[in-house]
Design a protein around this motif. Sequence first.
Motif, short mmCIF file in Angstrom:
data_model
loop_
_atom_site.label_atom_id
_atom_site.label_comp_id
_atom_site.label_asym_id
_atom_site.label_seq_id
_atom_site.Cartn_x
_atom_site.Cartn_y
_atom_site.Cartn_z
N GLU A 106 64.21 -3.65 47.78
CA GLU A 106 62.84 -3.57 48.32
C GLU A 106 61.98 -2.57 47.56
N ALA A 107 62.40 -2.21 46.38
CA ALA A 107 61.59 -1.30 45.56
C ALA A 107 60.28 -1.99 45.20
N PRO A 108 59.22 -1.24 44.94
CA PRO A 108 57.96 -1.86 44.51
C PRO A 108 58.18 -2.77 43.30
N ALA A 109 57.43 -3.86 43.26
CA ALA A 109 57.57 -4.83 42.16
C ALA A 109 57.13 -4.19 40.85
N PRO A 110 57.66 -4.72 39.71
CA PRO A 110 57.22 -4.20 38.42
C PRO A 110 55.69 -4.19 38.31
N GLY A 111 55.16 -3.08 37.86
CA GLY A 111 53.71 -2.96 37.68
C GLY A 111 52.96 -2.49 38.92
N LEU A 142 51.44 -0.25 41.83
CA LEU A 142 51.10 1.16 42.00
C LEU A 142 51.91 1.74 43.14
N LEU A 143 52.48 2.93 42.97
CA LEU A 143 53.28 3.52 44.04
C LEU A 143 52.41 4.19 45.10
N GLY A 144 51.26 4.69 44.70
CA GLY A 144 50.41 5.42 45.66
C GLY A 144 51.02 6.78 45.94
N ASN A 180 62.64 8.21 42.64
CA ASN A 180 63.58 8.08 43.76
C ASN A 180 63.10 7.06 44.79
N TRP A 181 61.79 6.78 44.77
CA TRP A 181 61.25 5.74 45.66
C TRP A 181 61.77 4.35 45.24
N LEU A 182 62.10 4.19 43.96
CA LEU A 182 62.65 2.91 43.49
C LEU A 182 64.13 2.78 43.87
N LEU A 183 64.77 3.94 44.07
CA LEU A 183 66.17 3.91 44.54
C LEU A 183 66.22 3.89 46.07
N ARG A 184 65.08 4.23 46.69
CA ARG A 184 64.99 4.44 48.14
C ARG A 184 65.97 5.51 48.60
N VAL A 185 65.92 6.62 47.87
CA VAL A 185 66.77 7.77 48.18
C VAL A 185 65.85 8.98 48.36
N ILE A 186 66.15 9.85 49.32
CA ILE A 186 65.40 11.10 49.45
C ILE A 186 66.12 12.12 48.58
N ALA A 187 65.38 12.72 47.67
CA ALA A 187 66.00 13.67 46.75
C ALA A 187 65.00 14.74 46.36
N VAL A 188 65.52 15.93 46.04
CA VAL A 188 64.65 17.02 45.58
C VAL A 188 65.12 17.47 44.19
N THR A 189 64.24 18.10 43.46
CA THR A 189 64.58 18.58 42.12
C THR A 189 65.55 19.73 42.24
N GLY A 190 66.69 19.62 41.56
CA GLY A 190 67.62 20.74 41.47
C GLY A 190 67.40 21.49 40.17
N GLY A 195 44.66 19.11 43.13
CA GLY A 195 45.95 18.53 42.75
C GLY A 195 45.84 17.71 41.47
N LEU A 196 46.97 17.16 41.06
CA LEU A 196 46.99 16.41 39.79
C LEU A 196 46.54 14.97 39.95
N HIS A 197 46.58 14.45 41.17
CA HIS A 197 46.20 13.06 41.45
C HIS A 197 46.89 12.10 40.50
N LEU A 198 48.16 12.37 40.30
CA LEU A 198 48.95 11.53 39.39
C LEU A 198 49.14 10.14 40.00
N GLU A 199 48.93 9.14 39.16
CA GLU A 199 49.07 7.74 39.61
C GLU A 199 50.29 7.14 38.94
N ALA A 200 51.27 6.76 39.76
CA ALA A 200 52.52 6.21 39.20
C ALA A 200 52.63 4.73 39.54
N ARG A 201 53.28 4.01 38.66
CA ARG A 201 53.43 2.56 38.75
C ARG A 201 54.88 2.20 38.46
N ALA A 202 55.42 1.23 39.21
CA ALA A 202 56.80 0.79 38.93
C ALA A 202 56.86 0.21 37.53
#
Length: 197
Positions: A22-27, A29-31, A97-107, A47-54
Amino acid sequence: MSGRTPSLTPPDDAARPVRHPEAPAPGELLGAHYEHCFGCGHGQPHGLHLEARAGDDPDAVAITAEFTVKPEHQGAPGLAHGGVLATALDETLGSLNWLLRVIAVTGRLETDFVRPVPVGTVLHLDAEVTAVAGRKIYSTATGRIGGPDGPVAVRADALFIEVKVDHFIENGRPEEIKAAMDDPDQVRRARAFEVNP
Ligand SMILES: CCCCCCCCCCCCCCCC(=O)SCCNC(=O)CCNC(=O)[C@H](O)C(C)(C)COP(=O)(O)OP(=O)(O)OC[C@H]1O[C@@H](n2cnc3c(N)ncnc32)[C@H](O)[C@@H]1OP(=O)(O)O
């Protein structure tokens, strides 16, 4: 030159990352995952207002992102602050991590600053999960200037650690946690904590 530390090298028995069905489709926008996030939130004036896309490859756990360096992101006159560029890399890597559907933080986040990045520049980022070993997610990102195929300005390798939602509930300031949990929008509430709705 980049010399990655051993903790950023996946073990031999690490698995290939698998994009969640159920990850976002290729292309797509993640929002923003959280409206007050410094990296991607629309409610953060500085903020950076970074826009990410699958990413386009359905077999890869990859994304692209863009971030425009504004005057409020300066370190030296007319140049982006290195910590801001590291934040852009961290946010891009975290969005994977949204594409893996996992909650994770930067180590761990290891950054190479290759070229200065002037104010007004659009930083074109791409990031990919390279391996998963238990709770550990290994990923890498590159930021280019002058276009998606332009010269590399920054790059990073990272280790994200999967956590339970309790990580935020137990450690976050109660006001913000309560506001995020009380959001009537189910999808927005889920994304604030990067969990399945
Ligand atoms: C209301 C608001 C809600 C908002 C909800 C947002 C949710 C969506 C989040 C997305 C956000 C995106 C934004 C960008 C991403 C951030 O910026 S995240 C923020 C920055 N990061 C942090 O704050 C993390 C702080 N650190 C910690 O909390 C803990 O150290 C950690 C990372 C959870 C690890 O602790 P732990 O769970 O006790 O794990 P631990 O057992 O020590 O280690 C597990 C494994 O990882 C390894 N490891 C752990 N840390 C490290 C390290 N630093 N280096 C190397 N190896 C390490 C260990 O060696 C161990 O390896 P193995 O022995 O299994 O081989």
